[in-house]
Design a protein around this motif. Sequence first.
Motif, PDB file in Angstrom:
ATOM      1  N   MET A 175       0.850  -1.346   0.006  1.00 39.58           N
ATOM      2  CA  MET A 175      -0.053  -0.044   0.154  1.00 39.58           C
ATOM      3  C   MET A 175       0.743   1.167   0.189  1.00 39.58           C
ATOM      4  N   SER A 176       1.060   1.884  -1.248  1.00 38.23           N
ATOM      5  CA  SER A 176       2.108   2.887  -1.467  1.00 38.23           C
ATOM      6  C   SER A 176       1.486   4.323  -0.767  1.00 38.23           C
ATOM      7  N   ARG A 177       0.039   4.337  -1.023  1.00 38.82           N
ATOM      8  CA  ARG A 177      -0.530   5.679  -0.317  1.00 38.82           C
ATOM      9  C   ARG A 177      -0.465   5.717   0.862  1.00 38.82           C
ATOM     10  N   LEU A 178      -0.639   4.577   1.727  1.00 38.06           N
ATOM     11  CA  LEU A 178      -0.622   4.545   3.019  1.00 38.06           C
ATOM     12  C   LEU A 178       0.772   4.935   3.552  1.00 38.06           C
ATOM     13  N   GLY A 179       1.741   4.071   2.988  1.00 38.05           N
ATOM     14  CA  GLY A 179       3.238   4.464   3.204  1.00 38.05           C
ATOM     15  C   GLY A 179       3.584   6.091   3.100  1.00 38.05           C
ATOM     16  N   GLU A 180       3.070   6.451   2.101  1.00 39.03           N
ATOM     17  CA  GLU A 180       2.951   8.014   2.146  1.00 39.03           C
ATOM     18  C   GLU A 180       2.770   8.882   3.440  1.00 39.03           C
ATOM     19  N   GLU A 181       1.473   8.550   3.748  1.00 39.54           N
ATOM     20  CA  GLU A 181       0.972   9.102   5.011  1.00 39.54           C
ATOM     21  C   GLU A 181       1.530   8.668   6.254  1.00 39.54           C
ATOM     22  N   ILE A 182       2.075   7.570   6.465  1.00 39.11           N
ATOM     23  CA  ILE A 182       2.645   7.067   7.960  1.00 39.11           C
ATOM     24  C   ILE A 182       3.923   6.448   7.836  1.00 39.11           C
ATOM     25  N   GLY A 183       4.442   6.334   6.566  1.00 34.30           N
ATOM     26  CA  GLY A 183       5.707   5.664   6.558  1.00 34.30           C
ATOM     27  C   GLY A 183       5.445   4.282   6.227  1.00 34.30           C
ATOM     28  N   ALA A 184       6.536   3.600   5.463  1.00 35.35           N
ATOM     29  CA  ALA A 184       6.558   1.962   5.229  1.00 35.35           C
ATOM     30  C   ALA A 184       6.062   1.095   6.450  1.00 35.35           C
ATOM     31  N   GLN A 185       5.137   0.211   6.176  1.00 40.13           N
ATOM     32  CA  GLN A 185       4.529  -0.660   6.907  1.00 40.13           C
ATOM     33  C   GLN A 185       4.965  -2.127   6.795  1.00 40.13           C
ATOM     34  N   GLN A 186       5.096  -2.771   7.898  1.00 41.63           N
ATOM     35  CA  GLN A 186       5.311  -4.252   7.410  1.00 41.63           C
ATOM     36  C   GLN A 186       3.922  -5.052   8.106  1.00 41.63           C
ATOM     37  N   GLY A 187       3.925  -6.295   7.839  1.00 38.89           N
ATOM     38  CA  GLY A 187       2.645  -6.990   8.461  1.00 38.89           C
ATOM     39  C   GLY A 187       1.275  -7.018   7.429  1.00 38.89           C
ATOM     40  N   ASP A 188       0.495  -7.501   7.955  1.00 38.28           N
ATOM     41  CA  ASP A 188      -0.628  -7.606   7.056  1.00 38.28           C
ATOM     42  C   ASP A 188      -2.090  -6.923   7.879  1.00 38.28           C
TER      43      ASP A 188
ATOM     44  N   ASP B  72      -7.737   2.519   0.799  1.00 36.01           N
ATOM     45  CA  ASP B  72      -8.814   3.845   1.102  1.00 36.01           C
ATOM     46  C   ASP B  72      -9.266   3.631   2.299  1.00 36.01           C
ATOM     47  N   GLU B  73      -9.814   2.744   2.743  1.00 31.97           N
ATOM     48  CA  GLU B  73     -10.508   2.442   3.919  1.00 31.97           C
ATOM     49  C   GLU B  73      -9.232   2.588   5.222  1.00 31.97           C
ATOM     50  N   LEU B  74      -8.244   1.961   5.040  1.00 33.31           N
ATOM     51  CA  LEU B  74      -7.371   2.272   5.986  1.00 33.31           C
ATOM     52  C   LEU B  74      -6.902   3.607   6.406  1.00 33.31           C
ATOM     53  N   ILE B  75      -6.678   4.366   5.127  1.00 32.64           N
ATOM     54  CA  ILE B  75      -6.346   5.859   5.377  1.00 32.64           C
ATOM     55  C   ILE B  75      -7.329   6.597   5.979  1.00 32.64           C
ATOM     56  N   LEU B  76      -8.658   6.371   5.527  1.00 29.19           N
ATOM     57  CA  LEU B  76      -9.774   6.963   6.227  1.00 29.19           C
ATOM     58  C   LEU B  76      -9.707   6.689   7.803  1.00 29.19           C
ATOM     59  N   SER B  77      -9.251   5.640   8.157  1.00 35.48           N
ATOM     60  CA  SER B  77      -9.643   5.280   9.576  1.00 35.48           C
ATOM     61  C   SER B  77      -8.241   5.755  10.445  1.00 35.48           C
ATOM     62  N   LEU B  78      -7.361   6.291   9.680  1.00 35.51           N
ATOM     63  CA  LEU B  78      -6.036   6.762  10.348  1.00 35.51           C
ATOM     64  C   LEU B  78      -6.689   8.001  11.498  1.00 35.51           C
ATOM     65  N   PRO B  79      -6.087   8.046  12.794  1.00 38.35           N
ATOM     66  CA  PRO B  79      -6.236   8.941  13.584  1.00 38.35           C
ATOM     67  C   PRO B  79      -5.584  10.523  12.951  1.00 38.35           C
ATOM     68  N   GLN B  80      -6.420  11.482  13.254  1.00 38.46           N
ATOM     69  CA  GLN B  80      -5.937  12.877  12.847  1.00 38.46           C
ATOM     70  C   GLN B  80      -4.675  13.075  13.522  1.00 38.46           C
ATOM     71  N   VAL B  81      -4.327  13.014  14.870  1.00 40.75           N
ATOM     72  CA  VAL B  81      -3.245  13.287  15.627  1.00 40.75           C
ATOM     73  C   VAL B  81      -2.844  12.149  16.623  1.00 40.75           C
ATOM     74  N   ILE B  82      -1.690  11.809  16.686  1.00 36.11           N
ATOM     75  CA  ILE B  82      -1.425  10.801  17.695  1.00 36.11           C
ATOM     76  C   ILE B  82      -0.340  11.106  18.261  1.00 36.11           C
TER      77      ILE B  82
ATOM     78  N   PRO C 283       7.973   6.052  16.016  1.00 35.08           N
ATOM     79  CA  PRO C 283       7.206   5.326  15.633  1.00 35.08           C
ATOM     80  C   PRO C 283       6.254   4.715  16.915  1.00 35.08           C
ATOM     81  N   MET C 284       5.053   4.596  16.901  1.00 31.24           N
ATOM     82  CA  MET C 284       4.211   4.095  18.119  1.00 31.24           C
ATOM     83  C   MET C 284       3.249   3.008  17.493  1.00 31.24           C
ATOM     84  N   PRO C 285       3.051   2.133  18.180  1.00 29.83           N
ATOM     85  CA  PRO C 285       1.839   1.066  17.582  1.00 29.83           C
ATOM     86  C   PRO C 285       0.671   1.478  17.900  1.00 29.83           C
ATOM     87  N   VAL C 286      -0.068   1.165  16.692  1.00 30.13           N
ATOM     88  CA  VAL C 286      -1.564   1.713  16.721  1.00 30.13           C
ATOM     89  C   VAL C 286      -2.396   0.462  15.904  1.00 30.13           C
ATOM     90  N   THR C 287      -3.507   0.249  16.322  1.00 30.21           N
ATOM     91  CA  THR C 287      -4.377  -0.862  15.748  1.00 30.21           C
ATOM     92  C   THR C 287      -5.397  -0.004  14.813  1.00 30.21           C
TER      93      THR C 287
END
Length: 175
Positions: A31-44, A124-134, A79-83
């Motif tokens: 998910m490249s757009r998600l990576g642009e928002e919060i950085g590269a991610q690992q996992g599923d 898209d749904e993951l990006i929409l579920s991102l918290p505004q500020v953490i 980085p901090m873990p968020v579900t």
Amino acid sequence: MLTTRLPKQVEPYKLAANHESLEGLVSLDAMSRLGEEIGAQQGDCEVRLDFGIDTQGRRRMEGQLQAAVQIPCRRCLQPMPVTLESRFLLGLVSDDSLASELPSDYEPVLVENEQLNLLPVVEDELILSLPQVIYHDEADCPVSRDQLESGADADVSEQPAASPFEVLRNLKGKL
């Protein structure tokens, strides 16, 4: 725990006609757009999609997803873990004009050539579920409150600001 991968493309109209469900994993690093928002991610990301037809004959896709990500703290940038979790209801439409006919609780998703690529939908749904500020808890954050304060107000000289036309006046005097 899910171990199967979600298919990349589906035929959502057939799935809706048969009231089928899909469950599977989608790789976060795809998910490249998600990576642009919060950085590269690992996992599923765990995804469940239920396809069907509502009482008005509209084809729909109801979904839920969950993913453990690392989001940078806005205070210390560590980085901090968020579900992330999301529930969504999508109306399947074949062109943009049909999207306006959907009820307000449906979000439209465009199906082209009776095929739907699931990766952008999940992303898209993951990006929409991102918290505004953490932020980390203050006790856990390496940046203290004292480091965030700007300190005492600096002495500001009370000189009047130069006129923005001063440059023009100087140029006129040289001519």
